[in-house]
Motif scaffolding. Structure first.
Motif, PDB file in Angstrom:
ATOM      1  N   GLU A   8      14.299   6.416 -23.303  1.00  0.00           N
ATOM      2  CA  GLU A   8      15.110   5.104 -23.028  1.00  0.00           C
ATOM      3  C   GLU A   8      14.627   4.709 -21.747  1.00  0.00           C
ATOM      4  O   GLU A   8      14.262   5.548 -20.955  1.00  0.00           O
ATOM      5  CB  GLU A   8      16.807   5.098 -22.879  1.00  0.00           C
TER       6      GLU A   8
ATOM      7  N   LEU B 222      16.390   1.469 -25.998  1.00  0.00           N
ATOM      8  CA  LEU B 222      16.180   2.693 -26.703  1.00  0.00           C
ATOM      9  C   LEU B 222      14.646   2.491 -27.530  1.00  0.00           C
ATOM     10  O   LEU B 222      14.323   1.245 -27.789  1.00  0.00           O
ATOM     11  CB  LEU B 222      16.999   2.756 -27.925  1.00  0.00           C
TER      12      LEU B 222
ATOM     13  N   ASP C 147      12.633   7.698 -30.110  1.00  0.00           N
ATOM     14  CA  ASP C 147      13.959   8.304 -29.998  1.00  0.00           C
ATOM     15  C   ASP C 147      14.522   8.753 -31.230  1.00  0.00           C
ATOM     16  O   ASP C 147      14.615   8.044 -32.314  1.00  0.00           O
ATOM     17  CB  ASP C 147      14.963   7.376 -29.442  1.00  0.00           C
TER      18      ASP C 147
ATOM     19  N   ALA D  78      18.612   9.068 -33.777  1.00  0.00           N
ATOM     20  CA  ALA D  78      19.318   8.338 -34.846  1.00  0.00           C
ATOM     21  C   ALA D  78      18.849   8.846 -36.141  1.00  0.00           C
ATOM     22  O   ALA D  78      19.087   8.122 -37.222  1.00  0.00           O
ATOM     23  CB  ALA D  78      18.859   6.703 -34.603  1.00  0.00           C
TER      24      ALA D  78
ATOM     25  N   LYS E 149      19.161   2.557 -35.009  1.00  0.00           N
ATOM     26  CA  LYS E 149      19.704   2.621 -33.554  1.00  0.00           C
ATOM     27  C   LYS E 149      21.046   2.239 -33.117  1.00  0.00           C
ATOM     28  O   LYS E 149      21.881   2.346 -32.652  1.00  0.00           O
ATOM     29  CB  LYS E 149      18.690   2.409 -32.435  1.00  0.00           C
TER      30      LYS E 149
END
Length: 481
Positions: free
Chosen positions: A42, A90, A94, A97, A130
């Protein structure tokens, strides 16, 4: 017609190319790294603007009449009712999720329901997943969300001075998980399913539409995601596929319609021209080569390539299924790689080296066959990535893929695609170009490799690979979703 610029804001840097609007000839270039830690998940998106400003120093944009923006995909920027950031952006890498993506699949009724709704099955990187994660992990922040953007949307909005209207393009929208490339429309119900409430989504512009004009009179085109911009920069068309050789791999083709794939192996993107870009991903590509190089004590991939060329087609019976990190195509998330065909005569470094290249390319050919099986035509294959320059890849790929292979010279094709989009929007605005026909820029210099007499040999290698795959993972490509 003038001068245009394309900027590519990737995960680690901003690159800008300034081009002649008529021919695409590169006149000037700029570059700046993003001020971020490696592997960060992030970021404050202001870092992208700082990088952009640094890349554009020295009068780089002097005389430019239009700018196109390409940016990393699957990022999510959340804004409140006053257009302030709710939290840091985000990014696509990442993985938090993953559970949220699985929850969404179940909530809508399974993979097939998602494929039919938006042409893709939720993955952890997508904005829809997300949003679900945000609603579960940070409910107070989620309640503040009034609008959502992706990186290229946010950069375009910033360049235009943060106007009331927020925009995106069909390429970027098709990666969200709540816009369908098949219908060309959002699914607000899926946003509400993920976030727990409605929010404002950016208007989806046509390929040659301008997002707006800056107070200084600089036209800003719609922008798009990096995959779509790179395809546009390469100039791929129907009959072309792009094979990206990174640690993981992907096969992207140009097609005339969106493909709904209930298995989830095909992600149905839209492109930057009005066509479609179905994509099939593999989890293992160059990582298999690097693993073999370490195992054999090779100094690097060039040495591994030279070693592989000392072997013969079929690697003396050795077959490597390169599923080292599990696999997405076919869907074998919990499996491992397999090496078979070990006999005394095959236990030589050169045979393992060649089996690594054959395994990687056959796995990508499997991914290509997923598209071909749905009616996607593949006559030419563009190879991208540093490994595309390896002699073993260039020698084996045409016969294994069963198509002409093109290795373009190294260039930032995403930035070039953004610049080409800017030229198109500028020409359409001036009435010198049709909104239906992009500027015909010169093709990139490239090496061309034909399958020739080796085609039958390549197909024999694929048969050996396929027989091994089917024996160890029966039904991997025929099992239902």
């Amino acid at each position: 017609m003038g001068i245009v610029a394309g900027l590519d804001s990737s995960s680690g840097f901003t690159r800008i190319v300034v081009c002649d609007a008529d021919t695409g000839a590169v006149l000037r270039q700029g570059y700046a790294p993003h001020p971020v830690e490696p592997r960060t998940t992030e970021i404050d998106p202001q870092a992208w603007l700082l990088s952009l400003g640094e890349a554009a120093t020295g009068g780089l944009l002097e005389g430019v009449q239009a700018i196109g923006v390409s940016a990393q995909q699957h990022g999510l920027i959340t804004l409140d009712a006053q257009d302030a950031l709710v939290r840091p952006a985000l990014l696509g890498n990442d993985k938090r999720a993953q559970v949220a993506a699985a929850d969404l699949i179940d909530a809508l009724g399974g993979r097939q329901a998602w494929a039919e709704a938006v042409g893709s099955v939720p993955q952890s990187g997508q904005p829809v997943a997300k949003l679900r994660w945000l609603a579960r992990a940070e409910p107070e922040a989620a309640r503040q969300v009034a609008a959502v953007l992706q990186p290229h949307d946010w950069l375009v909005w910033q360049l235009l001075g943060r106007p009331a209207r927020k925009t995106t393009d069909r390429g970027g929208a098709s990666g969200t998980g709540y816009w369908s490339a098949g219908t060309g429309a959002y699914r607000p119900d899926l946003v509400e399913l993920a976030l727990g409430q409605q929010c404002t989504l950016p208007d989806v512009l046509g390929p040659a539409e301008a997002a707006g004009t800056t107070p200084e009179g600089l036209l800003i085109s719609a922008g798009t995601g990096e995959t779509m911009a790179a395809a546009f920069g390469l100039g791929v068309a129907v009959g072309d596929a792009v094979v990206s050789l990174g640690a993981s791999g992907s096969v992207t083709a140009v097609h005339h319609e969106a493909l709904a794939d209930p298995s989830g192996m095909i992600t149905s993107f839209a492109d930057a021209t009005g066509m479609h870009l179905p994509v099939v991903h593999t989890l293992n590509a160059v990582r298999a080569l690097r693993g073999s190089a370490e195992l054999l004590g090779a100094a690097g991939l060039q040495e591994l390539s030279a070693l592989a060329m000392k072997s013969t087609p079929g690697s003396s019976g050795l077959v490597l299924l390169p599923y080292l990190e599990g696999e997405r195509t076919p869907q074998l998330p919990h499996t491992a790689g397999t090496l078979t065909g070990l006999r005394r005569e095959s236990m030589k470094p050169e045979h393992l080296a060649r089996a690594s290249f054959e395994g990687m390319l056959c796995s990508l050919a499997d991914a290509m066959d997923v598209l071909r099986g749905r009616g996607v035509e593949v006559r030419r294959v563009f190879l991208l990535g540093a490994a595309a320059d390896l002699s073993a890849v260039q020698a084996l790929a045409p016969a294994i893929f069963g198509a002409q292979v093109i290795v373009p010279q190294s260039a930032d094709y995403a930035a070039l695609g953004a610049a080409r989009q800017a030229a198109w929007a500028l020409g359409a605005a001036q009435g010198t170009l049709s909104p239906q026909a992009p500027p015909a820029w010169q093709e990139a210099s490239a090496q061309v490799f034909e399958p020739g007499e080796e085609l039958a040999v390549g197909q024999a290698v694929r048969q050996q690979y396929g027989a091994t795959r089917d024996q160890i993972h029966p039904g991997a490509f025929t099992a239902g979703p």
